[in-house]
Write a protein that holds these residues in place. Structure first.
Motif, PDB file in Angstrom:
ATOM      1  N   GLY A  69       0.780  -1.188   0.000  1.00 34.95           N
ATOM      2  CA  GLY A  69       0.000   0.000   0.000  1.00 34.95           C
ATOM      3  C   GLY A  69       0.829   1.262   0.000  1.00 34.95           C
ATOM      4  O   GLY A  69       0.602   2.151  -0.799  1.00 34.95           O
ATOM      5  N   VAL A  70       1.786   1.375   0.899  1.00 31.66           N
ATOM      6  CA  VAL A  70       2.562   2.613   1.007  1.00 31.66           C
ATOM      7  C   VAL A  70       3.456   2.784  -0.214  1.00 31.66           C
ATOM      8  O   VAL A  70       3.538   3.880  -0.773  1.00 31.66           O
ATOM      9  N   ILE A  71       4.102   1.719  -0.666  1.00 36.20           N
ATOM     10  CA  ILE A  71       4.979   1.822  -1.838  1.00 36.20           C
ATOM     11  C   ILE A  71       4.161   2.162  -3.074  1.00 36.20           C
ATOM     12  O   ILE A  71       4.554   3.012  -3.879  1.00 36.20           O
ATOM     13  N   THR A  72       3.016   1.536  -3.232  1.00 38.87           N
ATOM     14  CA  THR A  72       2.154   1.813  -4.377  1.00 38.87           C
ATOM     15  C   THR A  72       1.667   3.252  -4.359  1.00 38.87           C
ATOM     16  O   THR A  72       1.710   3.951  -5.370  1.00 38.87           O
ATOM     17  N   THR A  73       1.231   3.720  -3.198  1.00 38.84           N
ATOM     18  CA  THR A  73       0.729   5.084  -3.083  1.00 38.84           C
ATOM     19  C   THR A  73       1.845   6.090  -3.282  1.00 38.84           C
ATOM     20  O   THR A  73       1.661   7.119  -3.940  1.00 38.84           O
ATOM     21  N   SER A  74       3.018   5.813  -2.745  1.00 36.48           N
ATOM     22  CA  SER A  74       4.149   6.731  -2.895  1.00 36.48           C
ATOM     23  C   SER A  74       4.617   6.813  -4.344  1.00 36.48           C
ATOM     24  O   SER A  74       5.165   7.831  -4.761  1.00 36.48           O
ATOM     25  N   SER A  75       4.408   5.759  -5.102  1.00 35.14           N
ATOM     26  CA  SER A  75       4.827   5.783  -6.504  1.00 35.14           C
ATOM     27  C   SER A  75       3.809   6.464  -7.408  1.00 35.14           C
ATOM     28  O   SER A  75       4.016   6.571  -8.601  1.00 35.14           O
ATOM     29  N   GLY A  76       2.703   6.921  -6.833  1.00 31.56           N
ATOM     30  CA  GLY A  76       1.729   7.702  -7.598  1.00 31.56           C
ATOM     31  C   GLY A  76       0.542   6.922  -8.116  1.00 31.56           C
ATOM     32  O   GLY A  76      -0.289   7.472  -8.822  1.00 31.56           O
ATOM     33  N   ILE A  77       0.433   5.656  -7.791  1.00 31.66           N
ATOM     34  CA  ILE A  77      -0.698   4.851  -8.255  1.00 31.66           C
ATOM     35  C   ILE A  77      -1.842   5.043  -7.272  1.00 31.66           C
ATOM     36  O   ILE A  77      -1.712   4.750  -6.085  1.00 31.66           O
ATOM     37  N   ARG A  78      -2.966   5.548  -7.751  1.00 35.76           N
ATOM     38  CA  ARG A  78      -4.120   5.834  -6.888  1.00 35.76           C
ATOM     39  C   ARG A  78      -5.390   5.305  -7.541  1.00 35.76           C
ATOM     40  O   ARG A  78      -5.508   5.224  -8.755  1.00 35.76           O
ATOM     41  N   TRP A  79      -6.375   4.944  -6.710  1.00 35.90           N
ATOM     42  CA  TRP A  79      -7.686   4.581  -7.205  1.00 35.90           C
ATOM     43  C   TRP A  79      -8.379   5.834  -7.707  1.00 35.90           C
ATOM     44  O   TRP A  79      -8.230   6.903  -7.130  1.00 35.90           O
ATOM     45  N   PRO A  80      -9.157   5.724  -8.767  1.00 34.49           N
ATOM     46  CA  PRO A  80      -9.937   6.884  -9.189  1.00 34.49           C
ATOM     47  C   PRO A  80     -11.154   7.060  -8.277  1.00 34.49           C
ATOM     48  O   PRO A  80     -11.621   6.106  -7.659  1.00 34.49           O
ATOM     49  N   GLY A  81     -11.629   8.265  -8.158  1.00 28.73           N
ATOM     50  CA  GLY A  81     -12.861   8.502  -7.422  1.00 28.73           C
ATOM     51  C   GLY A  81     -12.634   8.997  -6.015  1.00 28.73           C
ATOM     52  O   GLY A  81     -11.551   9.457  -5.652  1.00 28.73           O
ATOM     53  N   TYR A  82     -13.697   8.890  -5.221  1.00 26.82           N
ATOM     54  CA  TYR A  82     -13.720   9.466  -3.881  1.00 26.82           C
ATOM     55  C   TYR A  82     -13.522   8.413  -2.799  1.00 26.82           C
ATOM     56  O   TYR A  82     -14.101   7.340  -2.862  1.00 26.82           O
ATOM     57  N   LEU A  83     -12.751   8.763  -1.815  1.00 25.39           N
ATOM     58  CA  LEU A  83     -12.614   7.955  -0.621  1.00 25.39           C
ATOM     59  C   LEU A  83     -13.790   8.231   0.307  1.00 25.39           C
ATOM     60  O   LEU A  83     -14.311   7.334   0.951  1.00 25.39           O
ATOM     61  N   SER A  84     -14.213   9.492   0.358  1.00 24.33           N
ATOM     62  CA  SER A  84     -15.356   9.900   1.170  1.00 24.33           C
ATOM     63  C   SER A  84     -16.102  11.014   0.448  1.00 24.33           C
ATOM     64  O   SER A  84     -15.550  12.095   0.238  1.00 24.33           O
ATOM     65  N   PHE A  85     -17.352  10.732   0.064  1.00 26.82           N
ATOM     66  CA  PHE A  85     -18.171  11.774  -0.560  1.00 26.82           C
ATOM     67  C   PHE A  85     -18.551  12.843   0.463  1.00 26.82           C
ATOM     68  O   PHE A  85     -18.576  14.023   0.152  1.00 26.82           O
TER      69      PHE A  85
ATOM     70  N   THR B 217       3.098   6.338   5.669  1.00 28.73           N
ATOM     71  CA  THR B 217       2.293   5.478   6.527  1.00 28.73           C
ATOM     72  C   THR B 217       1.539   6.274   7.585  1.00 28.73           C
ATOM     73  O   THR B 217       0.318   6.200   7.672  1.00 28.73           O
ATOM     74  N   LEU B 218       2.254   7.030   8.398  1.00 31.34           N
ATOM     75  CA  LEU B 218       1.604   7.761   9.479  1.00 31.34           C
ATOM     76  C   LEU B 218       0.732   8.888   8.953  1.00 31.34           C
ATOM     77  O   LEU B 218      -0.345   9.159   9.492  1.00 31.34           O
ATOM     78  N   ALA B 219       1.171   9.538   7.882  1.00 34.60           N
ATOM     79  CA  ALA B 219       0.375  10.629   7.323  1.00 34.60           C
ATOM     80  C   ALA B 219      -0.938  10.118   6.740  1.00 34.60           C
ATOM     81  O   ALA B 219      -1.981  10.757   6.888  1.00 34.60           O
ATOM     82  N   SER B 220      -0.909   8.954   6.104  1.00 36.78           N
ATOM     83  CA  SER B 220      -2.147   8.410   5.539  1.00 36.78           C
ATOM     84  C   SER B 220      -3.092   7.942   6.638  1.00 36.78           C
ATOM     85  O   SER B 220      -4.301   8.052   6.516  1.00 36.78           O
ATOM     86  N   TRP B 221      -2.552   7.407   7.732  1.00 36.94           N
ATOM     87  CA  TRP B 221      -3.404   7.026   8.860  1.00 36.94           C
ATOM     88  C   TRP B 221      -4.069   8.244   9.466  1.00 36.94           C
ATOM     89  O   TRP B 221      -5.242   8.223   9.802  1.00 36.94           O
ATOM     90  N   ALA B 222      -3.310   9.323   9.605  1.00 36.48           N
ATOM     91  CA  ALA B 222      -3.853  10.540  10.210  1.00 36.48           C
ATOM     92  C   ALA B 222      -4.867  11.217   9.298  1.00 36.48           C
ATOM     93  O   ALA B 222      -5.763  11.915   9.773  1.00 36.48           O
ATOM     94  N   ALA B 223      -4.753  11.016   7.995  1.00 38.55           N
ATOM     95  CA  ALA B 223      -5.645  11.688   7.048  1.00 38.55           C
ATOM     96  C   ALA B 223      -7.003  10.999   6.920  1.00 38.55           C
ATOM     97  O   ALA B 223      -7.939  11.595   6.388  1.00 38.55           O
ATOM     98  N   LEU B 224      -7.118   9.769   7.383  1.00 41.45           N
ATOM     99  CA  LEU B 224      -8.403   9.071   7.290  1.00 41.45           C
ATOM    100  C   LEU B 224      -9.416   9.687   8.254  1.00 41.45           C
ATOM    101  O   LEU B 224      -9.089   9.967   9.402  1.00 41.45           O
ATOM    102  N   PRO B 225     -10.644   9.872   7.804  1.00 42.95           N
ATOM    103  CA  PRO B 225     -11.683  10.370   8.709  1.00 42.95           C
ATOM    104  C   PRO B 225     -11.984   9.351   9.817  1.00 42.95           C
ATOM    105  O   PRO B 225     -11.761   8.150   9.659  1.00 42.95           O
TER     106      PRO B 225
END
Length: 97
Positions: free
Chosen positions: A1-17, A30-38
């Protein structure tokens, strides 16, 4: 997950509408993505894990501890020699698991 996200590969669309968060808005660390989740996302993750742990992957009292594989899956066929359950379990113990 972290390596994929750091390399710029992202799902299209919304995580939270509701909070207008796109997958592309999530940080790569890792820590920044955990903190960014609602907070509701964390509650959802905990509830799904609890549901799976208590229903789908629940331990059957009739089986050995840790044996949660469905009836159609034979994890360790009891065959004499190098392919039996005892040999594989000893190999795992020798590997320090």
């Amino acid at each position: 997950g972290v390596i994929t996200t750091s390399s710029g590969i992202r799902w299209p669309g919304y995580l939270s509408f509701a909070e207008d968060i796109k997958f592309s808005d999530m940080p790569g660390g890792t820590l920044a993505s955990w903190a960014a989740l609602p907070n509701l996302a964390w509650i959802q993750i905990v509830l799904i894990v609890a549901l799976l742990d208590n229903s789908v992957l629940a331990q059957d009292p009739a089986k050995a501890p840790g044996d949660v594989i469905p009836f159609f899956w034979v994890r360790y066929p009891d065959v004499e020699g190098f392919s039996g359950k005892e040999f594989k379990l000893n190999a795992e113990r020798n590997n320090g698991r």
